[in-house]
Design a protein around this motif. Structure first.
Motif, short mmCIF file in Angstrom:
data_model
loop_
_atom_site.label_atom_id
_atom_site.label_comp_id
_atom_site.label_asym_id
_atom_site.label_seq_id
_atom_site.Cartn_x
_atom_site.Cartn_y
_atom_site.Cartn_z
N UNK A 63 0.83 -1.22 0.00
CA UNK A 63 0.00 0.00 0.00
C UNK A 63 0.86 1.26 0.00
N UNK A 64 1.98 1.22 0.70
CA UNK A 64 2.91 2.35 0.68
C UNK A 64 3.59 2.45 -0.69
N UNK A 65 4.01 1.31 -1.23
CA UNK A 65 4.63 1.30 -2.57
C UNK A 65 3.72 1.95 -3.60
N UNK A 66 2.41 1.70 -3.46
CA UNK A 66 1.44 2.16 -4.47
C UNK A 66 0.83 3.52 -4.13
N UNK A 67 1.26 4.12 -3.04
CA UNK A 67 0.81 5.47 -2.73
C UNK A 67 -0.49 5.58 -1.96
N UNK A 68 -1.07 4.46 -1.54
CA UNK A 68 -2.30 4.53 -0.73
C UNK A 68 -1.99 5.09 0.65
N UNK A 69 -0.80 4.78 1.14
CA UNK A 69 -0.33 5.28 2.43
C UNK A 69 0.98 6.01 2.16
N UNK A 70 1.17 7.17 2.80
CA UNK A 70 2.38 7.96 2.53
C UNK A 70 3.63 7.27 3.06
N UNK A 71 3.62 6.97 4.34
CA UNK A 71 4.76 6.33 4.97
C UNK A 71 4.37 5.84 6.36
N UNK A 72 5.30 5.17 7.03
CA UNK A 72 4.98 4.59 8.33
C UNK A 72 4.91 5.64 9.44
N UNK A 73 5.31 6.86 9.13
CA UNK A 73 5.28 7.92 10.14
C UNK A 73 3.96 8.68 10.17
N UNK A 74 3.01 8.26 9.35
CA UNK A 74 1.68 8.88 9.41
C UNK A 74 1.00 8.54 10.73
N UNK A 75 0.27 9.49 11.25
CA UNK A 75 -0.48 9.25 12.48
C UNK A 75 -1.64 8.29 12.22
N UNK A 85 -11.90 10.97 19.75
CA UNK A 85 -10.95 10.66 20.81
C UNK A 85 -11.60 10.96 22.16
N UNK A 86 -11.41 10.03 23.10
CA UNK A 86 -12.02 10.22 24.41
C UNK A 86 -11.39 11.39 25.16
N UNK A 87 -12.16 12.00 26.02
CA UNK A 87 -11.67 13.15 26.79
C UNK A 87 -10.42 12.77 27.59
N UNK A 88 -9.49 13.68 27.65
CA UNK A 88 -8.23 13.53 28.40
C UNK A 88 -7.29 12.49 27.77
N UNK A 89 -7.66 11.94 26.63
CA UNK A 89 -6.80 10.97 25.96
C UNK A 89 -5.95 11.69 24.92
N UNK A 90 -4.69 11.92 25.25
CA UNK A 90 -3.80 12.64 24.35
C UNK A 90 -2.77 11.73 23.69
N UNK A 91 -2.42 10.65 24.35
CA UNK A 91 -1.35 9.77 23.85
C UNK A 91 -1.64 9.26 22.44
N UNK A 92 -2.88 8.90 22.18
CA UNK A 92 -3.26 8.32 20.90
C UNK A 92 -2.93 9.24 19.72
N UNK A 93 -2.90 10.53 19.99
CA UNK A 93 -2.71 11.51 18.91
C UNK A 93 -1.30 11.49 18.33
N UNK A 94 -0.35 10.90 19.03
CA UNK A 94 1.02 10.87 18.50
C UNK A 94 1.46 9.46 18.09
N UNK A 95 0.52 8.52 18.08
CA UNK A 95 0.85 7.14 17.69
C UNK A 95 0.79 7.00 16.18
N UNK A 96 1.82 6.41 15.61
CA UNK A 96 1.95 6.26 14.16
C UNK A 96 1.82 4.80 13.73
N UNK A 97 1.78 4.60 12.41
CA UNK A 97 1.79 3.23 11.89
C UNK A 97 3.02 2.47 12.36
#
Length: 324
Positions: A63-75, A85-97
């Motif tokens: 999927x990355x090879x074909x451009x469906x996904x940019x790279x593994x560093x996408x959130x 996102x649940x209230x007070x849940x911030x950690x999830x926002x910086x998790x990447x592929x």
């Protein structure tokens, strides 16, 4: 081939590894051994458990090879715009592929809530709700079941196809692998029967139609060997580039480490720095690729708890037979 060693190996399978249903050994791209055990045949299809993860890794790479996904560093959340996102849940926002691929994402559970997972209609949302929490992003935490489904959801949303449809088009059909259907369980009994079956060709999906990420695919040992050979050959199959060599190199080098088990991990592949890499699943299902010896060993097995170490057994009793 050393016939005496071969006879000893097969005797061990019958006496000490009774759950093995089939094994294939490839050397220099050629089938050197193919045999089936305990009433199974080349037509049998076995639930390969966590070997499914390594297949999913290949699909993410394609999927990355074909451009469906940019790279593994996408959130991760980039692929779920409707997820709240649940209230007070911030950690999830910086998790990447990459965190998902390397098992370095934190989760909110101490003990995996398997019953709630299996009875959920939406494995992806169920897992997203558990992603994050107070754990440290970047620390290795192997999640055998609840976790990889997020990658299935990402692949489904990015390609606008089911994981199985995408796999058929870009991986299975080119390699001559048949996976007949998606399978959704209607009861616990159906799932238990699936785990013991040898005649079901498919990939488990939840009620929304998203195929599982960490388990649920059935293959034959020859199918598994083809996957191993594809990776050994740098992603080439019959003069066609199925997945980029770059992805294979990235996914089979150490990105994280399970210190307690002294095991290295790539992108949903286990890594042996000196010899090669492997995919492993419950019951002793394995695709073992020895890059130095140009060997692939695949074993399909029905689930039994606490199987003997298949990798040490392969190294000690299987590989030496086919070195010539």
């Amino acid at each position: 081939m050393n016939q005496e060693k071969l006879k000893k190996m097969e005797q061990q399978i019958q006496e000490e590894h009774k759950n093995i249903t089939g094994m294939v050994v490839l050397k220099d791209g050629e089938i050197r051994y193919e045999n089936y055990f305990h009433t199974c045949s080349s037509m049998s299809r076995i639930h390969i458990y966590s070997v499914t993860k390594s297949i999913l890794s290949i699909l993410i790479g394609i999927a990355i090879d074909q451009g469906y996904i940019k790279n593994v560093d996408q959130n991760v959340l980039d692929f779920f715009p409707d997820y709240t996102v649940k209230k007070r849940e911030k950690t999830i926002q910086c998790i990447t592929l990459k965190h998902l691929l390397t098992m370095t994402a934190p989760y909110k559970y101490k003990f995996a809530p398997y019953i709630k997972y299996f009875t959920s209609n939406d494995f992806v949302t169920f897992t997203l709700d558990l992603l994050g929490g107070k754990g440290k992003v970047g620390d290795f935490r192997y999640t055998p079941l609840i976790g990889p489904d997020i990658l299935s959801g990402i692949l489904t949303n990015a390609t606008n196809q089911s994981v199985l449809e995408f796999a058929r088009k870009h991986l299975f059909t080119p390699l001559g692998i048949t996976v007949e259907k998606s399978i959704t369980f209607q009861s616990k009994e159906e799932q238990l029967a699936f785990n013991k079956a040898t005649n079901i060709s498919g990939w488990v999906a939840d009620a929304t139609g998203v195929n599982t990420g960490g388990w649920g695919l059935t293959l034959s040992p020859l199918d598994m060997a083809k996957i191993g050979q594809l990776y050994l050959d740098g992603g080439m199959w019959k003069e066609k580039q199925i997945v980029s060599k770059k992805w294979i190199e990235e996914s089979t080098k150490e990105h994280s480490r399970w210190e307690k088990q002294n095991l290295s991990y790539g992108y949903l592949w286990w890594v042996e720095k000196e010899n090669g890499f492997l995919a492993m699943g419950d019951g002793g299902n394995v695709i073992y690729v020895n890059t130095k010896k140009k060997q692939v060993v695949s074993i399909a097995s029905l689930f039994v708890p606490k199987v003997k170490d298949r990798i040490e057994w392969i190294k000690q009793y299987v590989e030496p037979i086919f070195e010539d």
